[in-house]
Motif scaffolding. Structure first.
Motif, short mmCIF file in Angstrom:
data_model
loop_
_atom_site.label_atom_id
_atom_site.label_comp_id
_atom_site.label_asym_id
_atom_site.label_seq_id
_atom_site.Cartn_x
_atom_site.Cartn_y
_atom_site.Cartn_z
N PRO A 149 -26.39 -9.22 -0.01
CA PRO A 149 -27.12 -10.45 -0.21
C PRO A 149 -29.00 -10.95 -0.05
CG PRO A 149 -25.38 -9.98 1.03
CD PRO A 149 -25.70 -9.37 1.32
N GLU A 150 -28.96 -10.30 1.03
CA GLU A 150 -30.40 -10.65 1.07
C GLU A 150 -31.99 -10.65 0.26
OE1 GLU A 150 -29.80 -6.70 3.51
OE2 GLU A 150 -28.44 -8.95 3.10
N ALA A 151 -30.75 -9.75 -0.13
CA ALA A 151 -32.18 -8.84 -1.87
C ALA A 151 -31.49 -9.84 -3.04
CB ALA A 151 -32.30 -7.32 -1.84
N GLY A 152 -30.70 -10.27 -2.73
CA GLY A 152 -30.15 -11.00 -3.92
C GLY A 152 -29.51 -9.64 -4.74
N GLU A 153 -28.95 -8.69 -3.80
CA GLU A 153 -27.78 -7.55 -4.31
C GLU A 153 -26.22 -7.76 -4.73
OE1 GLU A 153 -29.74 -3.56 -3.85
OE2 GLU A 153 -28.01 -3.99 -2.73
N LEU A 154 -25.53 -7.96 -5.55
CA LEU A 154 -24.48 -7.83 -6.52
C LEU A 154 -23.60 -6.47 -5.34
CD1 LEU A 154 -23.61 -9.36 -9.53
CD2 LEU A 154 -23.84 -10.63 -7.33
N SER A 155 -21.84 -6.65 -4.77
CA SER A 155 -21.30 -5.57 -5.09
C SER A 155 -20.94 -5.17 -6.01
CB SER A 155 -20.17 -5.84 -3.42
OG SER A 155 -20.39 -5.85 -1.71
N ARG A 156 -20.56 -3.95 -6.12
CA ARG A 156 -19.71 -3.35 -7.35
C ARG A 156 -18.10 -2.47 -6.63
NH1 ARG A 156 -24.69 -1.47 -8.47
NH2 ARG A 156 -23.93 0.86 -8.41
N VAL A 157 -17.30 -3.10 -7.08
CA VAL A 157 -16.16 -2.37 -6.98
C VAL A 157 -14.82 -2.33 -8.16
CG1 VAL A 157 -16.41 -3.68 -5.01
CG2 VAL A 157 -14.69 -4.66 -6.90
N GLU A 158 -13.84 -1.38 -7.71
CA GLU A 158 -13.35 -1.19 -8.42
C GLU A 158 -11.83 -1.63 -7.61
OE1 GLU A 158 -14.93 1.87 -11.23
OE2 GLU A 158 -12.84 3.12 -9.59
#
Length: 247
Positions: free
Chosen positions: A178-187
């Motif tokens: 989150p601190e890098a603005g990244e989203l998690s990707r999941v199934e």
């Protein structure tokens, strides 16, 4: 063998018009059964035994159709809506007379696999709470989805209305920062279909779904070659696997 049915009903079901329009076709003498001109639009015919033509065109009767739709965002999973485009609006006109409907629903802003059919028995069985038909989703989530979330989903999480979900399988493809603005990707694979369930499950663990796509329902998987907003009929193998799953 299929039971007999009225000629006008069969022709209406195969797209040759309304019953009154079909009555006019019979009056004009352009409808034939086994090579003989039909005189009565209400006559009983057997679609497997009789050869029926309209203006020389052979009538091919199908009772049920099964369609895979790659649903885009912004379209509602309904047969009619006064404000929004529906999934039926995306189908080819050749299916308009079959009275198909979506099996279950996807939220307006959710993409992915949607099955449409006029087979009410199959739809009922697939949607029955007793069946626990697995549905797999791909999601992009704000927040770091990690091992604790996997364990929580495996136990079942408590939604905002107090409902405790069944066990679900969460696979983290990428844990976002989150601190890098990244989203998690999941199934995520769930075995029930509560209202906005996937979004509410992530809310229960303090995260938010920003993109959601359904990849599979039971044995049926979204065809990766099917463009967004397009549909196709199920292959015979897909159809048989869905029918077997819905028994």
């Amino acid at each position: 063998m299929k039971a007999t049915l009225r000629l006008d009903k069969l022709l209406a079901h195969t797209g040759f018009g309304t019953r009154s329009e079909i009555k006019q076709l019979v009056k004009r003498g352009v409808v034939s059964v086994d090579g003989k001109t039909a005189k009565d639009s209400g006559m009983q015919v057997n679609p497997e035994r009789h050869r029926i033509t309209v203006d020389g065109e052979l009538v091919v009767y199908r009772e049920f159709v099964y369609l895979m739709l790659h649903k885009p965002q912004g379209v509602v999973s309904a047969t009619e809506d006064n404000r929004d485009q529906t999934v039926l609006d995306l189908l080819d006109e050749q299916y308009s007379h079959f009275d198909v409907f979506p099996v279950g629903r996807l939220d307006k802003d959710t993409e992915g696999l949607l099955l449409l059919t006029n087979d009410g028995k199959l739809a009922h069985n697939l949607l029955s709470p007793r069946k626990h038909v697995p549905k797999m989703y791909y999601a992009e989530v704000s927040g770091a989805v990690n091992e604790s979330d996997i364990e929580a989903f495996a136990r079942g999480v408590t939604l905002d209305d107090g409902y405790v979900t069944m066990t679900a399988e969460l696979n983290v493809l990428h844990c976002g920062r989150p601190e890098a603005g990244e989203l998690s990707r999941v199934e995520l694979t769930i075995h029930e279909g509560k209202f906005h369930q996937v979004k509410r499950m992530f809310q229960a663990v303090g995260k938010q779904v920003t993109y959601l796509k359904r990849l599979s329902m039971g044995p049926l998987k979204l065809d990766p070659a099917l463009p967004l907003g397009q549909s196709r009929e199920l292959t015979e193998e897909e159809r048989q696997s869905m029918l077997a799953h819905g028994e």
